[in-house]
Design a protein around this motif. Structure first.
Motif, PDB file in Angstrom:
ATOM      1  N   SER A   1       1.107 -20.680 -35.021  1.00 15.17           N
ATOM      2  CA  SER A   1       2.114 -19.714 -35.455  1.00 15.17           C
ATOM      3  C   SER A   1       2.791 -20.103 -36.755  1.00 15.17           C
ATOM      4  CB  SER A   1       3.188 -19.574 -34.370  1.00 15.17           C
ATOM      5  OG  SER A   1       3.815 -20.816 -34.150  1.00 15.17           O
ATOM      6  N   ALA A   2       2.540 -21.349 -37.232  1.00 21.35           N
ATOM      7  CA  ALA A   2       3.259 -21.803 -38.427  1.00 21.35           C
ATOM      8  C   ALA A   2       2.531 -21.360 -39.673  1.00 21.35           C
ATOM      9  CB  ALA A   2       3.361 -23.329 -38.414  1.00 21.35           C
ATOM     10  N   PHE A   3       3.277 -20.881 -40.619  1.00 20.24           N
ATOM     11  CA  PHE A   3       2.698 -20.448 -41.869  1.00 20.24           C
ATOM     12  C   PHE A   3       3.057 -21.420 -42.977  1.00 20.24           C
ATOM     13  CE2 PHE A   3       3.300 -16.383 -39.581  1.00 20.24           C
ATOM     14  CZ  PHE A   3       1.949 -16.086 -39.438  1.00 20.24           C
TER      15      PHE A   3
ATOM     16  N   ASN B   1       1.457 -27.159 -35.200  1.00 18.65           N
ATOM     17  CA  ASN B   1       1.618 -26.707 -33.818  1.00 18.65           C
ATOM     18  C   ASN B   1       2.408 -27.722 -32.998  1.00 18.65           C
ATOM     19  OD1 ASN B   1      -0.089 -24.344 -34.169  1.00 18.65           O
ATOM     20  ND2 ASN B   1      -1.776 -25.787 -34.304  1.00 18.65           N
ATOM     21  N   TYR B   2       2.186 -29.009 -33.272  1.00 16.10           N
ATOM     22  CA  TYR B   2       2.859 -30.060 -32.515  1.00 16.10           C
ATOM     23  C   TYR B   2       4.347 -30.119 -32.853  1.00 16.10           C
ATOM     24  CZ  TYR B   2      -2.055 -31.372 -32.207  1.00 16.10           C
ATOM     25  OH  TYR B   2      -3.408 -31.351 -32.031  1.00 16.10           O
ATOM     26  N   ILE B   3       4.682 -29.911 -34.141  1.00 14.73           N
ATOM     27  CA  ILE B   3       6.086 -29.941 -34.543  1.00 14.73           C
ATOM     28  C   ILE B   3       6.841 -28.787 -33.896  1.00 14.73           C
ATOM     29  CG2 ILE B   3       7.640 -29.654 -36.512  1.00 14.73           C
ATOM     30  CD1 ILE B   3       5.581 -31.194 -38.170  1.00 14.73           C
TER      31      ILE B   3
ATOM     32  N   LEU C   1       8.455 -23.262 -38.148  1.00 18.93           N
ATOM     33  CA  LEU C   1       8.451 -24.006 -39.402  1.00 18.93           C
ATOM     34  C   LEU C   1       8.877 -23.136 -40.571  1.00 18.93           C
ATOM     35  CD1 LEU C   1       5.252 -26.191 -39.060  1.00 18.93           C
ATOM     36  CD2 LEU C   1       7.508 -27.033 -39.657  1.00 18.93           C
ATOM     37  N   CYS C   2       8.478 -21.881 -40.558  1.00 22.02           N
ATOM     38  CA  CYS C   2       8.817 -20.970 -41.645  1.00 22.02           C
ATOM     39  C   CYS C   2       9.256 -19.629 -41.082  1.00 22.02           C
ATOM     40  CB  CYS C   2       7.625 -20.771 -42.584  1.00 22.02           C
ATOM     41  SG  CYS C   2       7.068 -22.283 -43.398  1.00 22.02           S
ATOM     42  N   SER C   3      10.193 -18.995 -41.753  1.00 20.96           N
ATOM     43  CA  SER C   3      10.754 -17.728 -41.305  1.00 20.96           C
ATOM     44  C   SER C   3      10.163 -16.581 -42.117  1.00 20.96           C
ATOM     45  CB  SER C   3      12.281 -17.742 -41.461  1.00 20.96           C
ATOM     46  OG  SER C   3      12.820 -16.450 -41.315  1.00 20.96           O
ATOM     47  N   ASP C   4       9.373 -15.740 -41.468  1.00 20.91           N
ATOM     48  CA  ASP C   4       8.824 -14.573 -42.155  1.00 20.91           C
ATOM     49  C   ASP C   4       9.905 -13.632 -42.674  1.00 20.91           C
ATOM     50  OD1 ASP C   4       6.203 -15.319 -42.013  1.00 20.91           O
ATOM     51  OD2 ASP C   4       5.777 -14.212 -40.182  1.00 20.91           O
TER      52      ASP C   4
END
Length: 474
Positions: free
Chosen positions: A293-295, A326-328, A356-359
């Protein structure tokens, strides 16, 4: 004739001191309330002195930024204070900088706990990570319209307010030498914050000033024309695109235009699609082939949105799982971890995961600043120490573009392009100008402290100490 100097009775001085005690006690309680005793999965040795929590930056709007602070491993009272910012815009300095790059506690290879980083930058400084702007990570606002008004100036103002209020909570660091650092789109955040600090200092009494000494940025987005020219030239010179495609981009794109033309947007989208099968952030790193899910923290214009939506951030250096993002996210979404960090204390993010990042931040961010080079010229004249570094296999903010914009500053050269070393190996190259040093790190991608941690530690030590990078006669 009576003296013009008033002599205070000793009892008056004592009464003044006693009147300040409640405020000092409240301040100490607030600071200690942010102390992190022990995080889930944290190694028992060595000991880590750490604090985290919220600092309000706008009471009326209910806006608060989340920080994670590590005291220096030795002699913290004598070490400088270093603020680290990640870019995006919209990506977390906790998830990237602290938990996977330069902090003392890194999320391990399966997200179940932490491991100690022997190359952590708090060997050299007291290390402060900030999730900025609001809407990133654990930072929040109670006024949703704030999220529609975020741009570089908004971020710089909030970050300055954060610093003022953080120093009020941690006054023992107010007099320390202060430095700002960051990577990627923090190439905008960092110099603009430095300018705000410097401008405020000019109108403040000495004891109210922030003791800014310098800033250092890595693979830093700085000037759209030079940065995007660098992207195209790097892709061609590293065999990512063909000669024919390279000529096509050159014919249809004028990166001096903002916004760019539709035709240029189309070919740049095609270029980023070509990168889908490899890692744009390190063209020689393995690609993450599992879903996540992290970009990326670096896609920063509308021409790249389609590429952004399909890209995954990679663990960069050899021997590590490229799917670390994914682990973070798994670790920082654990309720016991959030409780230990004093994060999400009101449960405000219960309807969404920490990411990690906000779309939404990325999509709504107003990228109105084309270039921060005028700020560089201003701060060089002000005597602020400035270093720029680049991992030399990053395709997203390549060293090629950075060399172009550094040269465009027109600064006199102090020492010519030359190698620097670590353990008798060339670690990179560097050049010194009057007021600015530029260095490359050999074999590193977009996140230098993660790709080449030992080299990055030498780099930050040299910067903070105002030393030349280590060289030798060949």
């Amino acid at each position: 004739m009576a003296s013009s100097t008033a002599v205070r009775h000793p009892l008056f001085t004592i009464l003044i001191a006693l009147s300040l005690l409640p405020a000092i006690a409240e301040q100490d309680d607030e600071q200690e309330g942010d102390r992190v005793g022990f995080l889930p999965g944290q190694p028992s040795r060595p000991a880590v002195s750490q604090f985290s929590g919220y600092v309000t930056v706008n009471e009326n709007n209910g806006r608060a930024l989340f920080y994670w602070f590590f005291e220096a491993q030795t002699l913290p009272a004598q070490k400088p204070l270093l603020l680290w910012l990640n870019g995006g815009p919209g990506c977390s300095s906790l998830g990237y900088g602290a938990a996977s790059e330069l902090g003392p506690l890194l999320v391990n290879g399966n997200g179940t706990g932490l491991e100690f980083n022997k190359f952590a930058w708090n060997k050299e400084a007291n290390l402060l990570f900030l999730e900025s702007p609001v809407g990133v990570g654990f930072s929040y606002t109670n006024t949703t319209s704030d999220l529609d008004n975020i741009d570089d100036r908004f971020v710089a103002k909030d970050t300055y307010t954060f610093l003022v209020n953080w120093f009020s909570r941690f006054p023992q660091y107010k007099s320390h030498d202060f430095y700002i650092s960051g990577e990627s789109y923090a190439g905008h955040y960092v110099p603009q914050l430095a300018e705000v600090v410097d401008d405020h200092n000019k109108n403040l009494e000495a004891n109210q000033q922030i003791n800014l000494k310098g800033f250092i940025v890595g693979n830093a987005e700085t000037n759209d024309y030079y940065d995007y020219t660098g992207i195209v030239e790097f892709a061609w010179s590293h065999s990512v695109i063909s000669d024919k495609f390279y000529e096509r981009v050159k014919n249809v794109c004028d990166f001096r235009l903002s916004p760019t033309t539709n035709e240029c947007s189309h070919v740049m989208n095609l270029l980023f699609k070509i990168y889908h099968e490899i890692d744009i952030y390190n063209v020689y790193a393995p690609r993450c082939n599992i879903d996540g899910s992290a970009f990326s923290s670096s896609f920063n214009s509308s021409v790249e949105k389609e590429a952004k939506n399909k890209s995954k951030r990679l663990r960069m250096y050899s021997g590590y799982d490229p799917c670390y993002s994914n682990y973070i996210e798994a670790y920082l979404n654990r309720m016991d971890v959030q409780k230990s960090l004093h994060a999400n204390i009101s449960g405000w993010i219960k309807d969404r995961r920490w990411s990690l990042c906000s779309d939404p931040i990325f999509d709504n961010y107003d990228m109105e600043v084309f270039s921060v080079l005028p700020i560089y010229s201003k701060l060089v004249k002000a005597g602020i120490r400035i270093w720029v570094y680049s991992g030399d296999v990053d395709g997203r903010v390549p060293f090629i573009g950075s060399r172009y914009w550094v040269e465009a500053l027109g600064l006199p050269i102090k020492s010519q392009w030359q190698p620097w070393y670590l353990e008798n190996q060339v670690a990179g190259r560097y050049v010194e100008y009057e007021g600015l040093t530029m260095a490359t790190v050999r074999g590193a991608g977009h996140t230098v402290p993660q790709d080449k941690p030992a080299e990055a530690l030498v780099l930050i030590n040299s910067f903070l100490s105002d030393w030349k990078l280590p060289t030798k006669d060949i």
